[in-house]
Motif scaffolding. Sequence first.
Motif, PDB file in Angstrom:
ATOM      1  N   ALA A   1      -5.756   7.200  -2.054  1.00 13.23           N
ATOM      2  CA  ALA A   1      -6.876   6.879  -1.164  1.00 13.23           C
ATOM      3  C   ALA A   1      -7.088   5.373  -1.073  1.00 13.23           C
ATOM      4  O   ALA A   1      -7.309   4.829   0.016  1.00 13.23           O
ATOM      5  N   GLY A   2      -6.989   4.674  -2.206  1.00 20.35           N
ATOM      6  CA  GLY A   2      -7.133   3.219  -2.193  1.00 20.35           C
ATOM      7  C   GLY A   2      -6.051   2.544  -1.377  1.00 20.35           C
ATOM      8  O   GLY A   2      -6.312   1.566  -0.661  1.00 20.35           O
ATOM      9  N   SER A   3      -4.852   3.063  -1.451  1.00 13.92           N
ATOM     10  CA  SER A   3      -3.754   2.511  -0.650  1.00 13.92           C
ATOM     11  C   SER A   3      -4.029   2.692   0.833  1.00 13.92           C
ATOM     12  O   SER A   3      -3.793   1.787   1.638  1.00 13.92           O
ATOM     13  N   GLY A   4      -4.525   3.868   1.179  1.00 12.36           N
ATOM     14  CA  GLY A   4      -4.867   4.117   2.583  1.00 12.36           C
ATOM     15  C   GLY A   4      -5.975   3.197   3.069  1.00 12.36           C
ATOM     16  O   GLY A   4      -5.925   2.676   4.184  1.00 12.36           O
ATOM     17  N   LEU A   5      -6.984   2.989   2.224  1.00 14.59           N
ATOM     18  CA  LEU A   5      -8.067   2.078   2.599  1.00 14.59           C
ATOM     19  C   LEU A   5      -7.567   0.648   2.733  1.00 14.59           C
ATOM     20  O   LEU A   5      -8.042  -0.106   3.590  1.00 14.59           O
ATOM     21  N   ALA A   6      -6.607   0.260   1.905  1.00 15.31           N
ATOM     22  CA  ALA A   6      -6.021  -1.083   2.020  1.00 15.31           C
ATOM     23  C   ALA A   6      -5.345  -1.249   3.377  1.00 15.31           C
ATOM     24  O   ALA A   6      -5.439  -2.315   4.000  1.00 15.31           O
ATOM     25  N   VAL A   7      -4.690  -0.193   3.847  1.00 11.65           N
ATOM     26  CA  VAL A   7      -4.058  -0.240   5.166  1.00 11.65           C
ATOM     27  C   VAL A   7      -5.125  -0.387   6.250  1.00 11.65           C
ATOM     28  O   VAL A   7      -4.974  -1.156   7.196  1.00 11.65           O
TER      29      VAL A   7
ATOM     30  N   ALA B   1       0.825  -1.208   0.000  1.00 10.87           N
ATOM     31  CA  ALA B   1       0.000   0.000   0.000  1.00 10.87           C
ATOM     32  C   ALA B   1       0.861   1.261   0.000  1.00 10.87           C
ATOM     33  O   ALA B   1       0.559   2.238  -0.691  1.00 10.87           O
ATOM     34  N   VAL B   2       1.943   1.250   0.743  1.00  8.32           N
ATOM     35  CA  VAL B   2       2.838   2.415   0.788  1.00  8.32           C
ATOM     36  C   VAL B   2       3.472   2.653  -0.584  1.00  8.32           C
ATOM     37  O   VAL B   2       3.509   3.782  -1.082  1.00  8.32           O
ATOM     38  N   ILE B   3       3.940   1.587  -1.209  1.00 11.12           N
ATOM     39  CA  ILE B   3       4.558   1.723  -2.536  1.00 11.12           C
ATOM     40  C   ILE B   3       3.529   2.228  -3.544  1.00 11.12           C
ATOM     41  O   ILE B   3       3.802   3.131  -4.346  1.00 11.12           O
ATOM     42  N   ALA B   4       2.310   1.688  -3.497  1.00 15.99           N
ATOM     43  CA  ALA B   4       1.253   2.149  -4.405  1.00 15.99           C
ATOM     44  C   ALA B   4       0.901   3.608  -4.129  1.00 15.99           C
ATOM     45  O   ALA B   4       0.675   4.394  -5.060  1.00 15.99           O
TER      46      ALA B   4
END
Length: 195
Positions: free
Chosen positions: A178-184, A32-35
């Motif tokens: 935003a999607g990366s944050g939601l994945a976290v 998620a961080v890389i994305a």
Amino acid sequence: ETTSIVFVTPLAVSLLAGPILGERVGPLRWTAVIAGFAGVLLIARPGGDLSAGGISFALAAAACYTVYQLQTRLLSPTESTLTMLFYTALVGTVAMTLALPWFWRGPLPTLGDTLLIATLGLYGGTGHYLLTRAFRITPVSTLSPFQYSQLIWAILLGWLVFGDLPDGPTALGMAVIAGSGLAVVLANARIKWTF
């Protein structure tokens, strides 16, 4: 665009929560961080309309906000919420007041403007109090991604107040961040998806 770049903060906090706070950072968080950083590159793409100086300031703001969130979590077991809020406001007020003579170029604010500025302090102080309280009772890597709701407000207010909407690659970058944050968030909640 600036708001989106600053929103690498929750991703950086999630990443640094492992070594600094002792929270577990698994492969989903790393992905998620890389994305999320790839999303920032979509927004601040070479040849885009954003200035390098503006991007640098936004990334510096994200770095400062990351440190602020991590320090808040580190101090929350030993310091009261009001104490942390008081010192944050005191340092900010003193620093900005000392810098004012070098940067103020406009007329003095009217009484109405002064009241509006004072209400900004009230809203900001209330928001910081609530954020500090939240960091006291919730792991920082879980809480940080919820701040992505600010992206919706930034887009909405940018459109309503300035008539400015993000272009396609910028919107895609915002969605990736935003999607990366939601994945976290989902990883922290340990939600298992079954199809």
